[in-house]
Structures are given as structure tokens and as C-alpha cells.
Design a protein around this motif. Structure first.
Motif, PDB file in Angstrom:
ATOM      1  N   SER A 112     -70.286 -41.851   7.420  1.00 25.40           N
ATOM      2  CA  SER A 112     -69.601 -41.600   6.055  1.00 25.40           C
ATOM      3  C   SER A 112     -68.238 -42.583   6.394  1.00 25.40           C
ATOM      4  CB  SER A 112     -68.757 -40.047   6.095  1.00 25.40           C
ATOM      5  OG  SER A 112     -69.939 -39.370   5.969  1.00 25.40           O
ATOM      6  N   CYS A 113     -67.671 -42.617   7.570  1.00 26.02           N
ATOM      7  CA  CYS A 113     -66.702 -43.467   7.826  1.00 26.02           C
ATOM      8  C   CYS A 113     -67.002 -45.122   7.889  1.00 26.02           C
ATOM      9  CB  CYS A 113     -66.309 -43.483   9.617  1.00 26.02           C
ATOM     10  SG  CYS A 113     -65.255 -42.071   9.842  1.00 26.02           S
ATOM     11  N   ALA A 159     -65.471 -39.250  17.048  1.00 26.91           N
ATOM     12  CA  ALA A 159     -66.608 -38.322  16.669  1.00 26.91           C
ATOM     13  C   ALA A 159     -67.559 -38.217  17.647  1.00 26.91           C
ATOM     14  CB  ALA A 159     -67.056 -39.076  15.355  1.00 26.91           C
ATOM     15  N   ARG A 164     -71.638 -35.082  13.802  1.00 27.62           N
ATOM     16  CA  ARG A 164     -71.016 -36.396  14.465  1.00 27.62           C
ATOM     17  C   ARG A 164     -71.700 -37.715  13.636  1.00 27.62           C
ATOM     18  NH1 ARG A 164     -72.622 -36.720  20.532  1.00 27.62           N
ATOM     19  NH2 ARG A 164     -74.760 -36.544  19.718  1.00 27.62           N
ATOM     20  N   ILE A 207     -70.196 -37.863  10.162  1.00 25.58           N
ATOM     21  CA  ILE A 207     -68.987 -38.641  10.176  1.00 25.58           C
ATOM     22  C   ILE A 207     -68.894 -39.945  10.395  1.00 25.58           C
ATOM     23  CG2 ILE A 207     -66.707 -38.568  11.496  1.00 25.58           C
ATOM     24  CD1 ILE A 207     -67.170 -35.603  12.168  1.00 25.58           C
TER      25      ILE A 207
END
Length: 493
Positions: free
Chosen positions: A308-309, A277, A302, A305
Motif C-alpha cells: 500500500s505504501c 512495518a 505487514r 502495508i
């Protein structure tokens, strides 16, 4: 070097009121920094300039980071979030309502969000991976782990490598762990290790986004990286060889099996997504959605992501790995608040550095030698990413080029005929920004996280000043002086 520093201080004292409004930052374009310092903008007014006193909150924060854990530990650990936020608010509110300068705070906020999103994602995802090295903690074993970590840092970044390896490194040495183990880990894995690719350290990634070719750092930084890593490895080996077993951190577990086991390997996939990302930059990939402000694109996809990861990697993590790592959120919480203060208060300091470097006097002094020491010494106390951009901007501006012009950046990195010593100048900036980030706990994001994790398991880490006086000055400064002599002053390699 003394002449450079003396003139820097004198000119800052006399030219504070000529600072422009731009705040060159670590994660967004700094083309405005050049343009606004050279081209008159109709919307720019003199009251945008930061006065001298606005540097005081930054100095106060550095002093409190240095003295708090040493002289008023209980107050500091209880109130550092308040202290950091209040000092940052003083500067930010002054910029917004007294200077009517929205440019600097907006860029600082975007820079901070991108910074903390990456660190948080990597910290949480790596916390769900438990690596157990069941070997005898011999000095050579430790050296190999540090060197392997230095290599891995170029693949998943210094933050990713640090968070992945610091816990197994501590567990391996649990019967003989000392502060120097953690300090050398910070030196080799959290900083110098990430010198070979743009993924390795944020300053290099910013250079890549500006137009420096991806493999430029591998080509030009490889020999200094090998040189510094091997010297540090040898020094660590000599120190570690004298360390005798200390049972204060646990009992002997018997004969080691020489096995390396992994728990929570699914989190490697989350790490891969986070690293991937990093490249979703709207200034490079036009199809990536972005928030536009003053013509500048700011990433948010970005960061979503990455965060969230981090959340999903924790939610679905192997509980055995989390428990084995004694995972908790205190290290990233400490980094988040401390760097709120740093990013908020360092705007005037960066402004002064940029203005001096691009002044007539500063530009006349720009050489690979002064770029090395200027970038390096400031990278130890300011975040090394904006320092890198600031000095690259100044180096190009001193030769009539703009960092906002992609083709000029490519030519500058390639040593085009229009430029003098441009490759060596860029090499000096790149090496210094990454290497000198290890000079203090705040020189690079992973440093503070590694320190915090070590303290969580009971390792008594040196204070801010103790780190500098006991390790940085006697070990790093001679090394960096040698690097300068060999690669820049004498040009032997």
C-alpha cells in the motif's frame, strides 16, 4: 574447505532420498526443519521426499540466467517470465501432486510474497526521491558515497539504500560511468553494507526474529564490516583513479556547485513506514493478525502495508522526481519474475543442504570455518536468507539445541556454557551470508535491481559469468579469504 565441499557433493549424490519435507525459508519460522528431521510425525510419509532430478529445474534456471543475456538475448528478454514460471511450476506441481507435500510450496509462497512486498515497496517509494549531487565525480567523492551508502544500508536496509542512491551515483558519474562503478556499488551498498543491524539484510533480520539480540550484529560484525568496506573502498579508489572522462553518457555540464538537492522528500515518510512495518511479525507480536498453517503464523498485514505504501507513494509522488529518475517498473518486474523461478525451484536444493548439514557426517564437520565457507558459497547462488537459517539451524542442532527454542537461541548467541564456539559460529554464519550475497547477481535481491536500473540507462553490465569471473573471483574471493583468516582461522580480531 575443499574437504567440506567434496563431502557435501558426495553425500548429496548418495543421500538425496533421505530429504525431509521441510523447506527452511527466509521469512518464516524454520523450527519445523529441526523438529521434522528429528521427531517422527504421524502425517509425514516417505513419498514426501524430493528425488534427485527435482534439482534440475533450479540448475537450468541458473544456467539460463547466466547464458540468456549473452547468447540468446532477444529470446531471454522476451520470454524470461515464462521460463521462470514454467520451471517453478514443474517443481511446485511435483511437490503438490506427486509428493503430496504442501508444506514446502506453502512456505516458499509465503517467503516469496514477503520478499517481493518489501522490495517492491522500497523500490517504488525510493523512485519518487531524486537526489542530485552536483559535485565533480572524483574517486574520493565516489568512495565517500559508497561508504555513506554502506552506513545507510543498516538503517533502511540494503534494498532501500540501493534504490535511494544508485540513480544519483550514476548521474554523478554520467560522463565516466563504467560497469565497475555499478559492481562496487553492489558489493558495498547492496550487500556488505547491511551487516550491522537486523534491518540491514534479510538473513540478520531472521536471526533477530529467532532470538538473536538486536545489537548482537553491531557488536560482533562491526570490525569485519569496517575491514571489508575500507579494503573495497581502497580498491575502488585505485581503479577509479585510472578512469578518464568518457563523454559517451552525456556532455559536460560546467563547473559543479558542490550542492546536494532533494526532490520528493515526502517519500522519505513512506520509506519510514515500510521499514517500520518490517517489525510487524506475528511470530513476535501476538496481537498482529496472521494466517495460521500447520501451527505456523504467516504475516499478511505487514505485506499489505508495504504494498500500500508503494502504491500511495507512487500515486502522490512528485512528478519531477519520477521524471528525473526516469522511473519505470521494469527493474522490479524483472526481479519479481526471476525470483518466482528461484523461490519455486530452489526448494529441493535447500532440502539437500539442510539434510547434509544435519546428518551425522555433516554435524561432525560443523565448525566456524566450515560454517563460514558453507554459508558463504551457497549464499552466492541460493538466496542468502534461507541459507542463513539453514546453517544456523544445523549449527544449533549439532550441539543439541533447537532454533525454535527462544532461550536456546539467546544462549547460543551469547556463548552459553552449554555450547562450544557458538558466538564464533553465529558470527561466521552472519558475516558469510551477508558478504557472500555479493558474489552473483542472484545472491541478494537488490543486486538484480541495481543491474537492471543500470542497464535501463544504457550501461553495458557484465553477464552472470562475466560478473563472477571479472569481479567476484579476483576481488571478492581474496577479500573473503582474508576475512576468514583474520577473523575466524587465526582469530586475530
Amino acid at each position: 574447505m575443499r574437504k567440506f565441499l567434496l563431502l557435501f557433493l558426495l553425500l548429496n549424490a548418495s543421500q538425496l532420498c533421505v530429504a525431509n519435507t521441510s523447506n527452511p525459508d527466509a521469512t518464516t519460522s524454520t523450527s519445523e526443519h529441526v523438529e521434522m528431521s528429528v521427531v517422527s510425525d504421524a502425517t509425514e510419509e516417505v513419498h514426501h521426499h524430493a528425488p534427485a532430478w527435482t534439482v534440475i529445474p533450479f540448475v537450468m534456471l541458473l544456467l539460463m540466467i547466466a547464458t540468456g543475456p549473452l547468447f540468446y538475448e532477444h529470446f531471454w528478454h522476451k520470454n524470461y517470465p515464462i521460463v521462470a514460471c514454467v520451471l517453478a511450476s514443474i517443481v511446485v506441481l511435483y511437490y503438490l501432486f506427486a509428493l503430496h507435500n504442501h508444506h514446502g510450496p506453502v512456505h516458499a509462497l509465503a517467503e516469496y510474497v514477503q520478499f517481493i512486498a518489501l522490495l517492491s515497496g522500497l523500490f517504488i517509494a525510493s523512485g519518487g526521491i531524486m537526489i542530485e549531487v552536483d559535485k565533480e565525480a572524483k574517486p574520493m567523492t565516489n568512495v565517500m558515497i559508497l561508504l555513506i551508502g554502506a552506513v545507510i544500508a543498516n538503517i533502511i536496509g540494503t534494498t532501500g539504500a540501493s534504490m535511494l542512491l544508485i540513480r544519483p551515483f550514476i548521474r554523478l558519474n554520467k560522463n565516466r560511468i563504467k560497469p565497475y562503478h555499478i559492481i562496487f556499488f553492489i558489493f558495498m551498498v547492496s550487500n556488505i553494507g547491511g551487516s550491522l543491524t537486523p534491518i540491514g539484510d534479510p538473513p540478520l533480520f531472521l536471526g533477530f526474529l529467532k532470538g538473536v539480540p538486536f545489537f548482537w550484529t553491531l557488536q560482533h560484525n562491526l570490525i569485519p564490516w569496517v575491514f571489508a568496506s575500507l579494503i573495497l573502498g581502497a580498491v575502488f579508489f585505485l581503479i577509479d583513479k585510472r578512469n578518464k572522462t568518457d563523454l559517451s553518457f552525456g556532455e559536460d555540464t560546467g563547473t559543479p556547485t558542490n550542492k546536494i538537492t532533494f526532490t520528493g522528500t515526502k517519500n522519505f515518510a513512506w520509506l519510514a513506514v515500510i521499514v517500520g512495518a518490517v517489525f510487524l511479525d506475528p511470530n513476535v507480536l501476538e496481537w498482529v493478525p496472521a494466517i495460521t498453517y500447520e501451527g505456523q503464523k504467516f504475516s499478511f498485514v505487514r505485506e499489505i502495508i508495504m504494498l500500500s505504501c508503494g502504491f500511495l507513494s507512487f500515486k502522490f509522488a512528485d512528478k519531477r522526481a519520477l521524471d528525473g529518475n526516469e522511473f519505470n517498473f521494469e527493474p522490479i518486474r524483472e526481479v519479481a519474475f526471476i525470483f518466482i523461478g528461484i523461490f519455486g525451484t530452489m526448494m529441493p536444493a535447500l532440502e539437500l543442504v539442510g539434510n547434509f548439514a544435519q546428518s551425522d557426517t555433516g554435524a561432525a564437520m560443523i565448525t566456524p570455518n566450515t560454517l563460514y565457507w558453507g554459508t558463504g558459497l551457497l549464499s552466492g547462488f541460493l538466496d542468502n536468507a534461507p541459507t542463513y537459517i539453514n546453517f544456523l539451524t544445523a549449527a544449533m542442532a549439532s550441539q543439541g539445541a533447537s532454533i525454535s527454542n527462544l532461550s536456546q537461541v539467546v544462549d547460543f548467541a551469547g556463548g552459553g556454557s552449554a555450547f562450544v564456539n557458538s558466538v564464533l559460529s553465529l558470527k561466521a554464519i552472519s558475516v558469510a551470508a551477508v558478504f557472500f550475497g555479493s558474489m552473483t547477481y542472484i545472491g541478494n535481491g537488490p543486486n538484480f535491481m541495481v543491474k537492471s536500473i543500470a542497464e535501463q540507462v544504457g550501461i553495458k553490465m557484465p553477464s552472470f559469468f562475466g560478473y563472477i569471473l571479472r569481479f567476484s573471483i579476483p576481488i571478492l574471493l581474496p577479500l573473503f579469504l582474508l576475512v576468514w583468516l583474520v577473523f575466524f582461522y587465526w582469530g586475530l580480531l
